[in-house]
Design an enzyme around this catalytic site. Structure first.
Site, mmCIF file in Angstrom:
data_model
loop_
_atom_site.group_PDB
_atom_site.id
_atom_site.type_symbol
_atom_site.label_atom_id
_atom_site.label_comp_id
_atom_site.label_asym_id
_atom_site.label_seq_id
_atom_site.Cartn_x
_atom_site.Cartn_y
_atom_site.Cartn_z
ATOM 1 C CG ASP A 107 13.750 24.450 -30.608
ATOM 2 O OD1 ASP A 107 13.547 23.784 -31.648
ATOM 3 O OD2 ASP A 107 14.645 25.317 -30.511
ATOM 4 C CG ASP A 128 15.278 20.019 -34.286
ATOM 5 O OD1 ASP A 128 15.510 19.570 -35.426
ATOM 6 O OD2 ASP A 128 15.044 21.214 -34.060
ATOM 7 C CD GLU A 187 -0.219 -1.475 3.046
ATOM 8 O OE1 GLU A 187 -0.307 -1.677 4.259
ATOM 9 O OE2 GLU A 187 -0.059 -2.383 2.231
ATOM 10 C CG ASN A 220 5.353 -11.730 6.772
ATOM 11 O OD1 ASN A 220 6.269 -12.294 7.372
ATOM 12 N ND2 ASN A 220 5.113 -10.440 6.892
ATOM 13 C CG ASP A 224 3.826 -0.209 4.436
ATOM 14 O OD1 ASP A 224 4.669 -0.849 3.794
ATOM 15 O OD2 ASP A 224 2.614 -0.473 4.427
ATOM 16 C CG ASP A 267 11.299 19.527 -33.165
ATOM 17 O OD1 ASP A 267 11.652 18.759 -34.075
ATOM 18 O OD2 ASP A 267 11.892 20.593 -32.906
ATOM 19 C CG ASN A 282 1.618 -4.321 5.718
ATOM 20 O OD1 ASN A 282 2.613 -4.913 5.343
ATOM 21 N ND2 ASN A 282 0.764 -3.762 4.888
#
Length: 918
Positions: free
Chosen positions: A661, A394, A352, A729, A758, A665, A754
């Site tokens: 630019d 370019d 998560e 686990n 985390d 392009d 957990n």
């Protein structure tokens, strides 16, 4: 398993979410793309037809006159045609942007798990999961919003105007124009008005002069020495000359028409009267912009990689969670408890923190690049930067300085000659016409000594430049009181009027043999990408006062001056550095092959093989897919050619970046995995880009690549660690569930474990990365993640089972009455081994000795390990359904942890030897 996948995919399609998870180009995109191409063909045909009409026919077709439209005509036209504006990419509404930041497989899956947890009264799990999702979404939203605001601030906030003619103006018309356009009618002159360009309509007559931006697609009616820079459209660095009449009536390429000018280009020198033919999205510029903005962005390498890894972990969770449910349900008989436990396992298996780790790691990379004056518009671009193995760029304005410089001043034999430079300087200095880019380059190239010598000469006359003879002359009085005509011009035109050559101060006849040698030498300069101008002179009697074109004969050729649009100072070092980091550089330009090869040779790009746009037109996608692997230089390209090349490189499995630019392009920038532009680029190129460089130094590209790889390495650390430890686990849970008469760990224990694990990973974005991991491009490899999970996951299970045995046999926690002690013992070992695995897996080297984690990660690890021990031993134990462990437990704990680390290091060594280390 297939059923789960089918149901989930059906859900995504039903609610139109599939495009957020990666997919190929949709029918809508294909339709819009072909529609835009059809528009381009229609416009090209219309412009070619307008070019072939004479002035009277053209004016009649548009109901206009040489004096321009009346205000009533212009007003009526505008109601039909609309404003002369280009439809840029519309910014997302805040809620759309928030949804964009939220949508990814894990956030949606976690939201579903949070909903299930809420419906089963698991408020702790609901809060934990919801907080993770909200934080990752808001962090990304905040970072991207800040970057987009900075990008928007780059856009020029000025109102461009054009000089427009109006016919038959009454007083009421003037008042209306003053109200409508903000025009000061008191300053109007000969019915000429400075009008905002958005109010132009087809049929308007406009005046153009040096420095003007072309406000629409226009047909030239009259012109004097008109040179237009079309670099933004075609990529060609040299200005092109425009005339009132189209000489080649067979010309079908709109951009090569001699009497048409296009929106987005600008006047370099000269002046003209022109009639507006097309405005807004109906211009050539507008068609290209529409092609870019009307099509959804393709799925990038980063998005595809995340999606593949996400599906791998989701499939694993969808298999393991039901297995845990059925084993515990059948062995324990309490299906409600088994369901809650299986739900906790599902949450535990789902990383998560992945969205937040990914977002915070990318945000850190964006902050780093912002300090290097790079605006990151889309966070995903950071990892794509690191994964990039091909950079397409370019030439004009990106690799080169987009400015003409004097490169050579040589005599007839090709030897450097200051005498030739002096004569060229006098010619450029004393001409009274508008000096072009070549004259400016000559004037800037001379040293103060030559500039001082001009005082010894006196100008007598000049023969102005014209485009028929392509040369110009000035007549000066020399310090020796001789009258000298100095002429410079195109080599082929100069040879027609030269009869002699000067070699080492001696004047000799221009023989056929010498002319052949001259042509060979100048062609060699041309092949080196240089534009060559010949310099000659002739002396006249001091009594002659007036000079004309007829006097440009029997000239003495003394040498040549050659010009170049040179590469940027940082280009060679940047290309060399990118090559050293495993990034191939390919040049895609609209300019000619000789100039391109010269620039590429100077910056260290292989230039022997070059593929031209005309040949690309004849290649199928399959043939082009092979060709893009063998060529590094592509010249004379159209915007569609550039986009095709990028698409075929991506189809070959490359992660492609594009640096450009110009409007030509923009489509390729958008098609690339990572689009890069500069702050001076046209708006549509900046809108299409993922990154915008605020400085012209290309060395920032190397820093971006390294930062991208560092970012990716840190993201991968978390994925590897969480996948392998979670697998271990679950494997331990399955073993314990089969043989132990109670749950080895309660759902709340799994969630707290957990959560703490985390939290310890929050510092990963700030961790060091070994040099070996940033030496080559880094890409998502779901198969590698799966293999890593299967190899390293069971290692922790071995020590989990040893812990089971320790608690069962040594501490007699082998009955339901003693389950809290058993669960507390495994809670501590599980959390500590999960936390320590961070240091084992973050590097291929020996942890703490050869490679040490960054201080924030070391501190977080230590804090979480202390909390893990404190929870069962402190006052919160009973609330969390834990109990204090006997002190003898802590005698065994260090041995378990040390043995776990040693075994992991040994297995890691074998793994690296066989599979390598990503």
């Amino acid at each position: 398993m297939k059923l789960w996948h089918k149901l989930f995919t059906t859900f995504l399609k039903r609610f139109h979410l599939m495009r957020f998870f990666g997919r190929s180009q949709s029918f809508k995109e294909l339709h819009q793309s072909s529609y835009a191409q059809e528009i381009s063909k229609t416009l090209s045909t219309r412009l070619v037809k307008a070019a072939k009409l004479d002035s009277a026919q053209l004016l009649n077709k548009f109901n206009s006159s040489e004096a321009g439209l009346t205000e009533q005509q212009a007003s009526a036209q505008q109601k039909i045609i609309g404003l002369n504006e280009i439809s840029h990419e519309k910014p997302l509404m805040w809620w759309q942007h928030l949804w964009y930041c939220y949508r990814n497989p894990f956030n949606i899956l976690l939201s579903l798990l949070a909903l299930v947890a809420f419906l089963t009264d698991d408020l702790t799990g609901t809060c934990i999961i919801s907080v993770m999702v909200i934080l990752s979404t808001l962090l990304r939203y905040w970072q991207e919003s800040k970057s987009n605001q900075a990008a928007d601030a780059l856009k020029a906030m000025v109102s461009n105007t054009a000089t427009v003619l109006r016919d038959q103006l009454s007083y009421d018309d003037l008042v209306l124009m003053q109200q409508r356009y903000g025009i000061d009618v008191k300053n109007q002159k000969n019915s000429q008005f400075e009008m905002p360009i958005q109010y132009l309509v087809p049929g308007d007559i406009i005046l153009l002069s040096a420095g003007d931006m072309i406000p629409a697609d226009c047909r030239i009616l009259t012109a004097k020495d008109l040179f237009v820079s079309q670099a933004a459209m075609t990529g060609e660095s040299m200005p092109v000359e425009k005339f009132p009449v189209q000489t080649n009536l067979q010309q079908s390429n709109a951009l090569e028409l001699e009497n048409m000018v296009f929106m987005g280009t600008n006047v370099v020198s000269g002046s003209a009267h022109a009639m507006v033919v097309s405005t807004g999205i109906h211009t050539y510029f507008g068609a290209l912009a529409h092609r870019v903005t009307a099509t959804d962005r393709g799925t990038t390498s980063f998005q595809m990689g995340v999606n593949k890894v996400s599906w791998l972990l989701i499939r694993f969770m969808l298999v393991m969670a039901p297995v845990v449910l059925f084993i515990n349900g059948f062995t324990k008989g309490d299906w409600t408890e088994a369901f809650l436990f299986a739900l906790s396992v599902a949450v535990g298996l789902t990383p998560e923190m992945l969205p937040m780790i990914v977002t915070s790691t990318l945000a850190k990379g964006a902050v780093f690049l912002s300090k290097k004056k790079v605006i990151v518009k889309r966070l995903d671009a950071i990892q794509n930067f690191g994964a990039m193995d091909v950079l397409c760029t370019d030439k004009t304005g990106t690799l080169t300085q987009d400015k003409i410089f004097l490169s050579q001043h040589v005599d007839i034999l090709g030897q450097t000659s200051h005498y030739v430079l002096m004569q060229a300087f006098l010619n450029s200095y004393y001409q009274t016409g508008l000096k072009n880019l070549l004259d400016v380059a000559v004037l800037e190239a001379v040293d103060p000594e030559i500039k001082t010598q001009k005082l010894r000469f006196k100008k007598l006359d000049e023969v102005p430049f014209d485009f028929d003879r392509r040369r110009m002359s000035v007549v000066v009085k020399t310090p020796q009181d001789k009258v000298r005509m100095i002429t410079k011009g195109a080599v082929e035109e100069m040879l027609k009027v030269c009869r002699y050559v000067e070699i080492d101060g001696k004047v000799e006849a221009l023989t056929t043999q010498k002319q052949t040698a001259i042509e060979t030498l100048t062609q060699r300069y041309n092949q080196d990408g240089l534009r060559v101008v010949a310099v000659a002179y002739r002396e006249f009697p001091t009594t002659q006062e007036n000079f004309s074109v007829a006097d440009e004969s029997d000239l003495i050729l003394i040498g040549y001056i050659a010009f170049l649009d040179p590469p940027k100072e940082s280009a060679m070092a940047a290309v060399k550095s990118l090559h050293a980091h495993g990034v191939a550089v390919k040049v895609l330009t609209g300019d000619n092959e000789f100039v391109t090869q010269k620039v590429c040779r100077e910056i260290g790009i292989q230039c022997e093989r070059i593929l031209l746009g005309g040949i690309i037109e004849t290649l199928s996608d399959k043939q082009l897919k092979e060709a893009v692997e063998h060529y590094d230089i592509f010249a004379k390209l159209s915007p569609v050619h550039k986009e095709r090349i990028v698409d075929q490189l991506k189809a070959n499995g490359h992660v492609v970046g594009f640096l450009g630019d110009g409007i030509n392009d923009a489509a390729a920038i958008r098609a690339a995995d990572i689009g890069i532009s500069v702050d001076t680029a046209v708006d549509i190129a900046k809108e299409s880009a993922d990154l915008i460089l605020l400085e012209k130094s290309l060395m920032v590209l190397e820093k971006g690549v390294i930062e991208g790889r560092r970012t990716f390495a840190n993201m991968l650390k978390y994925i590897k660690m969480t996948a392998s430890s979670n697998f271990g686990n679950v494997f331990s849970v399955l073993v314990a569930s089969a043989f132990i008469p109670f749950l080895p760990m309660l759902p709340i224990h799994l969630l707290i474990q957990n959560l703490l694990y985390d939290i310890s990973q929050i510092a990963i974005p700030f961790d060091h990365v070994d040099d070996e991991l940033i030496a080559q491009p880094q890409r998502w490899q779901p198969g590698e993640v799966g293999r890593f999970m299967i190899v390293f996951g069971p290692i922790s299970s071995i020590f989990d089972i040893l812990t089971f045995a320790l608690m069962w046999f040594v501490f007699s926690a082998n009955t339901p009455a003693q389950q809290t002690l058993f669960q507390s013992g495994w809670f501590v070992v599980g959390l500590l081994t999960q936390t320590l695995i961070v240091h084992m897996i973050r590097t291929a080297k020996v942890p703490f000795i050869q490679s040490r984690a960054a201080t924030p990660l070391l501190v977080m690890t230590a804090i979480i390990m202390c909390i893990g021990i404190f929870l069962p031993m402190g006052p919160l134990a009973s609330y969390l359904k834990l109990e204090a462990l006997p002190l003898s437990y802590f005698f065994y704990l260090p041995f378990i942890l040390i043995a776990y680390m040693c075994l992991t290091q040994w297995i890691k060594t074998i793994y690296i030897r066989r599979y390598g280390w990503q």
